[in-house]
Design an enzyme around this catalytic site. Structure first.
Site, PDB file in Angstrom:
ATOM      1  N   ASP A 168       4.845   0.372  12.900  1.00 33.40           N
ATOM      2  CA  ASP A 168       5.369  -0.659  13.687  1.00 33.40           C
ATOM      3  C   ASP A 168       6.553  -0.407  14.756  1.00 33.40           C
ATOM      4  OD1 ASP A 168       3.480  -2.793  12.660  1.00 33.40           O
ATOM      5  OD2 ASP A 168       4.675  -2.470  10.810  1.00 33.40           O
ATOM      6  N   HIS A 174       4.113   1.253   2.156  1.00 34.89           N
ATOM      7  CA  HIS A 174       5.387   0.518   1.584  1.00 34.89           C
ATOM      8  C   HIS A 174       5.801   1.632   0.477  1.00 34.89           C
ATOM      9  CE1 HIS A 174       2.776  -2.817   2.970  1.00 34.89           C
ATOM     10  NE2 HIS A 174       3.837  -3.052   3.520  1.00 34.89           N
ATOM     11  N   ARG A 221      -3.622  -5.221   6.676  1.00 35.79           N
ATOM     12  CA  ARG A 221      -4.678  -5.868   7.463  1.00 35.79           C
ATOM     13  C   ARG A 221      -5.910  -5.290   7.328  1.00 35.79           C
ATOM     14  NH1 ARG A 221      -0.327  -8.098  10.887  1.00 35.79           N
ATOM     15  NH2 ARG A 221      -0.352 -10.123  10.633  1.00 35.79           N
ATOM     16  N   HIS A 264       0.777  -1.032   0.294  1.00 35.28           N
ATOM     17  CA  HIS A 264      -0.064   0.034   0.021  1.00 35.28           C
ATOM     18  C   HIS A 264       0.976   1.318  -0.012  1.00 35.28           C
ATOM     19  CE1 HIS A 264       1.052  -0.050   4.101  1.00 35.28           C
ATOM     20  NE2 HIS A 264       0.569  -0.917   4.379  1.00 35.28           N
TER      21      HIS A 264
HETATM   22  O1  PAF Z   1       6.810  -5.221   8.886  1.00 37.51           O
HETATM   23  C1  PAF Z   1       6.886  -6.238   8.202  1.00 37.51           C
HETATM   24  O2  PAF Z   1       6.149  -6.232   7.010  1.00 37.51           O
HETATM   25  C2  PAF Z   1       7.516  -7.549   8.671  1.00 37.51           C
HETATM   26  O3  PAF Z   1       7.215  -7.777   9.833  1.00 37.51           O
HETATM   27  C3  PAF Z   1       8.934  -7.535   8.107  1.00 37.51           C
HETATM   28  C4  PAF Z   1       9.835  -6.581   8.540  1.00 37.51           C
HETATM   29  C5  PAF Z   1       8.846  -7.533   6.794  1.00 37.51           C
HETATM   30  C6  PAF Z   1       9.681  -8.847   8.595  1.00 37.51           C
HETATM   31  O4  PAF Z   1       8.862 -10.080   7.818  1.00 37.51           O
END
Ligand code: PAF
Length: 282
Positions: free
Chosen positions: A151, A37, A188, A34
């Site tokens: 995150d 990213h 999600r 999305h």
């Molecule tokens: O944040 C995420 O998408 C995942 O936890 C990561 C950092 C790609 C590790 O799998």
């Protein structure tokens, strides 16, 4: 833009850039991309000569009752978006390529900061993240790696093991990307029913309300209690509503910069969000 599915293929694709000492930027993802990213990719593009994005749904960071099997896998759509955002190489390995078929006997546990917040609800999750991110760092060997601040705890864990293990790269945290109504972007979010999608922005609204209350002099426990009540009232099942120092140490009062955290479920979908609040709030 190239897509590589093997470690050897990726090494071959990166070899000319390494020989020419180009700056390699890396954005690890689990796909179903999305705008959040794509922002990471754009940040990487600004700073780096070559941008690598991994797409790998990492089985060892999912708990037994979590959504590993149903996690959306949308490689073709992701490839299109990444090409537009300026990615050079997509690394999309299989589980076998990443973990082989012999048992893995090595784990990476970051102490302290993982026994809290999402770590309490998702035992083993951050070990799984630390293992896969370390493996990806070793495979890609980037100069810079980019992660979203949504995150927040994951970012703190990654910064910690990079420092503790002297992994030679710089971790860059990128601010949370939000929808127009304030909902933090997340793969999600796609699980939400239209009714729950309409309610979901309340998680951000409750964080902003707590910030305003703190700004107006409310005590921290009261602001947190109000957040929890507002989310419960809106139909969320609250996992936690907490405040921590920016380094995730526990705090009792609002007498320094803090981060407010919320994790709550709407139906079966668990959402997380956070807000950095300056002291004195402005
Ligand atoms: O944040 C995420 O998408 C995942 O936890 C990561 C950092 C790609 C590790 O799998």
């Amino acid at each position: 833009m190239k897509t590589e599915i093997t470690i050897q293929g990726l090494a071959a694709s990166l070899s000319p850039a390494r020989s020419a000492r180009k700056i390699i930027g890396f954005v690890p993802t689990m796909g179903n991309l999305h705008e959040g990213h794509l922002n990471l990719v754009r940040e990487a593009r600004k700073l780096c000569d070559v941008v690598v994005v991994s797409i790998f749904v990492n089985p060892i960071q999912f708990g037994p009752n979590e959504d590993f099997d149903s996690y959306p896998r949308t490689l073709e759509q992701d490839q299109r978006l990444l090409a537009e955002a300026g990615c050079d190489i997509v690394f999309a390995p299989s589980v076998e390529q990443m973990y082989g078929n012999k048992p893995r006997l090595t784990n990476i546990t970051v102490g302290g900061i993982t026994d809290d917040l999402c770590g309490l609800q998702r035992p083993g999750h951050f070990d799984g993240v630390a293992v896969v991110v370390t493996k990806l760092f070793n495979i890609v060997q980037p100069n810079y790696a980019f992660f979203g601040q949504k995150d927040y705890q994951q970012l703190a864990v990654i910064r910690q093991f990079v420092r503790d293990l002297n992994i030679p790269l710089e971790v860059i945290g990128v601010p949370i990307a939000r929808a127009a109504d304030g909902l933090a972007l997340s793969s999600r979010n796609g699980y939400l029913s239209p009714e729950n999608r309409a309610v979901a922005p309340k998680i951000y609204q409750s964080l902003k309300a707590a910030e305003q209350q703190l700004q107006a002099g409310a005590a921290l426990p009261d602001a947190l209690q109000n957040m929890k009540a507002a989310l419960t009232e809106a139909g969320f099942a609250v996992d936690y509503v907490e405040a921590r120092a920016p380094d995730l140490q526990k705090i009792e009062q609002f007498n320094q910069d803090i981060v407010l955290f919320a994790a709550a479920k709407l139906g079966a979908t668990r959402l997380i969000d956070n807000l950095q609040v300056k002291y004195p709030a402005s």
